[in-house]
Motif scaffolding. Structure first.
Motif, PDB file in Angstrom:
ATOM      1  N   PHE A 273     -13.209  18.084 -14.171  1.00  0.00           N
ATOM      2  CA  PHE A 273     -13.918  16.810 -15.761  1.00  0.00           C
ATOM      3  C   PHE A 273     -13.716  15.569 -14.528  1.00  0.00           C
TER       4      PHE A 273
ATOM      5  N   SER B 154     -17.411  16.208 -12.547  1.00  0.00           N
ATOM      6  CA  SER B 154     -18.438  16.643 -12.733  1.00  0.00           C
ATOM      7  C   SER B 154     -18.953  14.835 -13.917  1.00  0.00           C
ATOM      8  N   THR B 155     -17.927  13.974 -14.255  1.00  0.00           N
ATOM      9  CA  THR B 155     -18.288  13.704 -13.942  1.00  0.00           C
ATOM     10  C   THR B 155     -18.203  11.836 -13.352  1.00  0.00           C
TER      11      THR B 155
ATOM     12  N   ALA C 132     -15.837  10.381 -12.119  1.00  0.00           N
ATOM     13  CA  ALA C 132     -14.854   9.608 -12.635  1.00  0.00           C
ATOM     14  C   ALA C 132     -13.389   9.270 -12.028  1.00  0.00           C
TER      15      ALA C 132
ATOM     16  N   SER D 129      -8.418   9.213 -14.287  1.00  0.00           N
ATOM     17  CA  SER D 129      -7.609  10.102 -15.541  1.00  0.00           C
ATOM     18  C   SER D 129      -6.266  10.598 -15.954  1.00  0.00           C
TER      19      SER D 129
ATOM     20  N   ARG E 142     -11.044   7.851 -25.454  1.00  0.00           N
ATOM     21  CA  ARG E 142     -12.128   8.683 -23.652  1.00  0.00           C
ATOM     22  C   ARG E 142     -12.290   8.083 -22.682  1.00  0.00           C
ATOM     23  N   GLU E 143     -11.474   6.131 -22.774  1.00  0.00           N
ATOM     24  CA  GLU E 143     -12.058   5.316 -21.723  1.00  0.00           C
ATOM     25  C   GLU E 143     -10.691   4.204 -22.180  1.00  0.00           C
TER      26      GLU E 143
ATOM     27  N   HIS F 253     -10.174   6.953 -17.334  1.00  0.00           N
ATOM     28  CA  HIS F 253     -10.451   7.921 -18.668  1.00  0.00           C
ATOM     29  C   HIS F 253      -9.606   8.821 -19.553  1.00  0.00           C
TER      30      HIS F 253
END
Length: 255
Positions: free
Chosen positions: A113, A116-117, A119, A122, A143-144, A195
């Motif tokens: 995650f 790919s984002t 962030a 997390s 979500r955040e 996130h």
């Protein structure tokens, strides 16, 4: 560890351990069972008086990715975590206490995650469990969350956190009650976002003791953070505390 020395694929798992001989094997096994292979586990024995240190050393002898750090004097969970952080080699840092558990896909899910984002912080859902093994419902996560949002209540379970040290080089914790909450606030105060991943990937062991008394203490610690750590005004502290109280009720109702 210097920035240039951090292994870009490595997750450094920080595990403070104090008199946890009954649970340490299970917690370490949950790390060994991770489908993500690039990790190191730093078990920091906080001057235990039981067989914790011996168990940790035996585990390290069987698994080369485990290292044991022994503190000469009992220093508390924050300083134990910080000792682990100082010895950590990974770009990523995760936290797992010596009586809690991870599900096998935990690290892999978060690292994928974050890569790919983009962030840099997390966290995930988790469930509580006690002596009888009964599981709570998954603790919901947004979500955040930003600094302002986090002031209204700690939605971040320490056992689920992964941070990227290229963006957050110092996730060390102060020796204060709710040390993890204070740390997340400090990190997010700079404008970073945490996130949330709505997957149940960890298990938090609920210790025995007076739940009502602990809630009263936690409320006092939270008020202290608002007023004396974050330096909020009385009015803003009161507003945040009211939201904290409502969030606590919501979490209780979702168990």
């Amino acid at each position: 560890a210097c920035v240039t020395e951090w292994d870009s694929n490595l997750v450094s798992v920080i595990m403070p351990a104090y008199n946890c001989k009954a649970f340490l094997n299970d917690s370490v096994s949950s790390v060994i069972s991770q489908t993500y292979p690039h990790w190191e586990l730093l078990i920091v024995d906080d001057a235990s008086t039981d067989r914790t240190a011996a168990i940790a050393e035996a585990l390290a002898a069987r698994e080369k990715r485990i290292r044991v750090i022994r503190l000469e004097k009992n220093a508390g969970v924050a300083k134990a975590r910080n000792a682990g952080l100082e010895a950590a080699n990974g770009r990523y840092v995760a936290f797992l206490d010596s009586d809690d558990l991870w599900l096998p896909e935990k690290l892999n899910t978060q690292i994928e995650f974050m890569r790919s984002t983009g962030a840099v912080f997390s966290f995930t859902q988790y469930r509580r469990f006690g002596k009888n093994g009964t599981l709570s419902k998954p603790i919901p996560v947004p979500r955040e969350t930003s600094y302002k949002q986090l002031l209204t209540g700690n939605v971040i379970g320490c056992l689920t956190v992964v941070v990227d040290r290229t963006a957050i080089p110092d996730p060390s914790m102060p020796s204060i009650r709710h040390e993890d909450y204070v740390t997340w606030l400090r990190i997010l105060r700079s404008g970073k976002i945490a996130h949330g991943i709505s997957l149940d990937l960890a298990r938090y062991r609920v210790a025995s003791g007076s739940v009502s008394a602990n809630k009263k203490k936690a409320a006092g610690w939270t008020w202290n953070i608002y007023r004396n750590v974050e330096g909020l005004s009385l009015a803003r502290s009161s507003w945040c505390f009211a939201n904290y109280f409502l969030h606590a009720i919501y979490i209780r109702c979702t168990r």
